[in-house]
Write an enzyme that holds these catalytic residues in place. Structure first.
Site, PDB file in Angstrom:
ATOM      1  N   ASP A   1      -1.706  -9.890   3.156  1.00 28.75           N
ATOM      2  CA  ASP A   1      -0.749  -9.590   4.220  1.00 28.75           C
ATOM      3  C   ASP A   1      -1.501  -9.365   5.529  1.00 28.75           C
ATOM      4  OD1 ASP A   1       1.623  -8.121   5.590  1.00 28.75           O
ATOM      5  OD2 ASP A   1       2.418  -8.624   3.615  1.00 28.75           O
TER       6      ASP A   1
ATOM      7  N   SER B   1      10.662  -9.404   2.407  1.00 25.30           N
ATOM      8  CA  SER B   1       9.281  -8.911   2.290  1.00 25.30           C
ATOM      9  C   SER B   1       9.213  -7.640   1.450  1.00 25.30           C
ATOM     10  CB  SER B   1       8.666  -8.679   3.673  1.00 25.30           C
ATOM     11  OG  SER B   1       8.232  -9.879   4.245  1.00 25.30           O
TER      12      SER B   1
ATOM     13  N   ASP C   1       8.616  14.116  -3.147  1.00 23.87           N
ATOM     14  CA  ASP C   1       8.352  13.615  -1.793  1.00 23.87           C
ATOM     15  C   ASP C   1       9.524  13.938  -0.863  1.00 23.87           C
ATOM     16  OD1 ASP C   1       5.857  11.549  -2.257  1.00 23.87           O
ATOM     17  OD2 ASP C   1       7.179  11.719  -3.981  1.00 23.87           O
TER      18      ASP C   1
ATOM     19  N   HIS D   1       3.013  -4.346   9.015  1.00 19.87           N
ATOM     20  CA  HIS D   1       3.731  -4.987   7.922  1.00 19.87           C
ATOM     21  C   HIS D   1       3.035  -4.754   6.584  1.00 19.87           C
ATOM     22  CE1 HIS D   1       5.220  -8.429   5.462  1.00 19.87           C
ATOM     23  NE2 HIS D   1       6.335  -8.261   6.144  1.00 19.87           N
TER      24      HIS D   1
ATOM     25  N   PRO E   1      -1.432   8.623   6.378  1.00 19.26           N
ATOM     26  CA  PRO E   1      -1.489   9.895   5.650  1.00 19.26           C
ATOM     27  C   PRO E   1      -0.850   9.833   4.272  1.00 19.26           C
ATOM     28  CG  PRO E   1      -0.872  10.263   7.934  1.00 19.26           C
ATOM     29  CD  PRO E   1      -0.864   8.779   7.727  1.00 19.26           C
TER      30      PRO E   1
ATOM     31  N   ASN F   1       3.633  14.146  -3.961  1.00 30.10           N
ATOM     32  CA  ASN F   1       2.648  14.924  -3.220  1.00 30.10           C
ATOM     33  C   ASN F   1       3.287  15.798  -2.140  1.00 30.10           C
ATOM     34  OD1 ASN F   1       3.371  12.660  -1.683  1.00 30.10           O
ATOM     35  ND2 ASN F   1       1.417  12.610  -0.616  1.00 30.10           N
TER      36      ASN F   1
ATOM     37  N   TYR G   1       7.039 -22.435  -4.899  1.00 34.30           N
ATOM     38  CA  TYR G   1       6.226 -23.130  -5.894  1.00 34.30           C
ATOM     39  C   TYR G   1       6.602 -22.598  -7.270  1.00 34.30           C
ATOM     40  CZ  TYR G   1       3.325 -24.493  -1.891  1.00 34.30           C
ATOM     41  OH  TYR G   1       2.884 -25.001  -0.701  1.00 34.30           O
TER      42      TYR G   1
END
Length: 582
Positions: free
Chosen positions: A307, A521, A273, A348, A322, A362, A452
């Site tokens: 999300d 995140s 990549d 996001h 893409p 790829n 939790y």
């Protein structure tokens, strides 16, 4: 002699033209060179270049370099050889109806509804099935996981439609074969590949040439060569005979000692990549995914990205990202707009999806941690980044009831919610691993759902493996993963040390760039990817307790020895986790 004469008007025009040219040159070339690294992409990257992205702040075009003036992003380039999850010109992109017996006894059966489709060569294809509840079974759970199908022998065109007589229906997708000829090979870790239409045969010593010729003729095969070194005979198979069937046929001959496929070996995977070199978080000493990919890339595991949705389709005003072209994404549900199209209007969720399963190897863009895994896109976050607990809980129930094995929750906030906790407990009790982001407030105040006990709470580290100022800490923290720090360039690559994946800016849904994001995140999403690698590697189904144990026991210990409130049990290490997976 030619004499040129200029009047005052001509001289003024000439000076004006020269001044304009100089100003354009200064603005395009000199001004960016004299400013900071935020403008560097204009000179070092083509359209689709890395950018900076903070989902919690308004987009400032100046901090996106000159991307808005550089044209549309570069489309993904089809690799000249097979990659997991990619169609190629020689293999038809097949999609079919399928049916399953309501009694649950019969396996999936399917037939192709497109007329005049041939399978070019006998192959073992990968397939995935998913669908909706049928008339006779309202609790039907689709199976959106990659499975290795039986070898398909080419014959006449397939045109029989599937039967839909009141039983569960859905869709099955056929992807490239596990094995292809020597010029076009597929490498899927954990699955043995072999040369198409070839067999290795070892005849018993002193078998006469006439007997060898008889065996070849009996099975319509031809000898390619016999090695003077190993003594093996490489055999060419007819188009109608699978490698498996050929091996069984030759083994039935008394003159044959053994017969086996011509297995293929490969160079260990280092993604090709384009911008992989900017993904500092994937190699050692952080996630060490390059070593883990020699064992697995997440095949057969389904991750629900609960999300803001995912850029999974092209339908105005949206477009498919893409660099997700080769990622299997199953559209789930949009609980914000109450429809079946979980499009991403924030950017996001697409970034989180890329962290987990960006199309990899790829020749385009960047890599994902578990790029052969399947994503279920579930939208519970609006365009401003807000999530209601009611929508989030519904998204969790949906993930459980639709075949997810991992739920990624890169979202959260303070305050215990009975509704939210009940949904998390439901997922946990049904065997799902739930992974949540610890929060970006830089405090020890617990944020939920990550805090939790059923969730794995993920904090962030930056390039030097220290805690960035934004990352939450405290007694609920379980592990950390790269979350980055875009205000620093500790690896000296000319860019802030964020987590690089492809998404849009939350405004123009058809224009994609590679954004550096920081926060717990992306750290959470990266751990979800590692969890997918663990589950894919395991020979048996793993419980949430087992997945947690593997993640925690194989970390790179940071800070105080053992668990501590800033690093939990340490930074997740994909290679160690996979190596210690039973």
């Amino acid at each position: 002699m030619l004499i040129l004469r200029f009047n005052k008007k001509d001289v003024f025009t000439l000076y004006s033209v020269c001044f304009c040219i100089m100003m354009i040159f200064a603005f395009i070339v000199l001004f960016p060179l004299c400013t900071n690294a935020y403008y560097a992409p204009f000179f070092t990257f083509p359209p689709g270049q890395p950018q900076y992205f903070n989902p919690y702040l308004p987009i400032n075009p100046w901090y996106n370099g000159f991307s808005y003036f550089s044209g549309p992003p570069v489309p993904p380039t089809q690799a000249p050889f097979f990659n997991p999850g990619y169609f190629t010109p020689t293999i038809p992109a097949l999609s079919s109806n399928f049916s399953r017996s309501s009694s649950g006894i019969a396996p999936y059966s399917f037939a192709f509804s497109q007329p005049n489709i041939y399978f070019p060569v006998p192959q073992t294809y990968q397939y995935a099935a998913y669908g909706s509840p049928g008339i006779t079974n309202p609790f039907f759970r689709p199976d959106p996981q990659w499975q290795v199908g039986k070898e398909i022998i080419p014959s006449s065109p397939v045109s029989q439609p599937a039967s839909v007589l009141g039983i569960d229906t859905g869709e099955i997708r056929i992807m490239p074969p596990v094995n292809q000829n020597l010029m076009h090979t597929s490498y899927i870790p954990g699955i043995a590949g072999y040369a198409n239409r070839q067999l290795i045969v070892m005849f018993r010593p002193d078998v006469p040439a006439q007997e060898r010729a008889r065996v070849m003729a009996m099975h319509n095969c031809a000898e390619i060569r016999t090695s003077p070194y190993s003594g093996i005979t490489l055999v060419a198979l007819p188009t109608f005979m699978s490698v498996k069937n050929a091996a069984e046929a030759f083994l039935s001959e008394p003159s044959v000692l053994y017969a086996e496929p011509n297995y293929l070996r490969h160079a260990h995977l280092i993604p090709n990549d384009t911008y992989f070199r900017y993904q500092w978080h994937l190699p050692w000493p952080h996630l060490s995914t390059i070593l883990a990919w020699d064992s697995t890339t997440g095949l057969g595991v389904t991750v629900a990205v609960v999300d803001s949705g995912v850029a999974y389709r092209t339908a105005a005003p949206y477009a498919k990202a893409p660099d997700l072209a080769g990622t299997l994404i199953i559209p789930g549900w949009d609980f914000v707009n109450a429809d079946a199209y979980p499009d991403d209007d924030s950017g996001h969720g697409t970034h989180m999806c890329g962290c987990i399963a960006q199309t990899t190897n790829n020749f385009t863009g960047v890599a994902g941690v578990a790029f052969s895994s399947t994503i279920i896109a579930i939208k519970v976050m609006d365009s401003a980044g807000d999530v209601s607990v009611a929508d989030e809980a519904d998204g969790i129930y949906y993930a459980v009831n639709n075949g997810a094995q991992i739920i990624n929750l890169s979202l959260g906030g303070p305050g215990v919610s009975v509704t939210e906790h009940t949904a998390v407990t439901y997922a946990y009790n049904n065997g799902l691993t739930i992974i949540g982001s610890a929060g970006n407030s830089g405090s020890s105040v617990p944020e939920y759902p990550a805090s939790y006990t059923e969730c794995i709470s993920v904090g962030a580290v930056q390039y030097d493996q220290t805690t960035p100022s934004y990352s939450n800490y405290g007694t609920d923290l379980d592990v950390v993963a790269p979350g980055g720090n875009t205000s620093l360039d500790q690896n000296f690559d000319g860019y802030g040390d964020g987590i690089l994946q492809q998404t849009h800016d939350g405004t123009t849904y058809t224009s994609f760039f590679y954004y550096f994001m920081e926060g717990t995140s992306p750290a959470c999403a990266l751990v979800s990817g590692v969890a997918a690698l663990i589950m894919s590697k395991s020979s048996t189904a793993l419980s949430p307790v087992q997945v947690r144990s593997i993640l925690q026991n194989t970390t790179t210990d940071l800070g105080a020895t053992g668990w501590d409130q800033y690093y939990g049990w340490g930074e997740v290490n994909a290679y160690r986790a996979v190596a210690n997976t039973p």
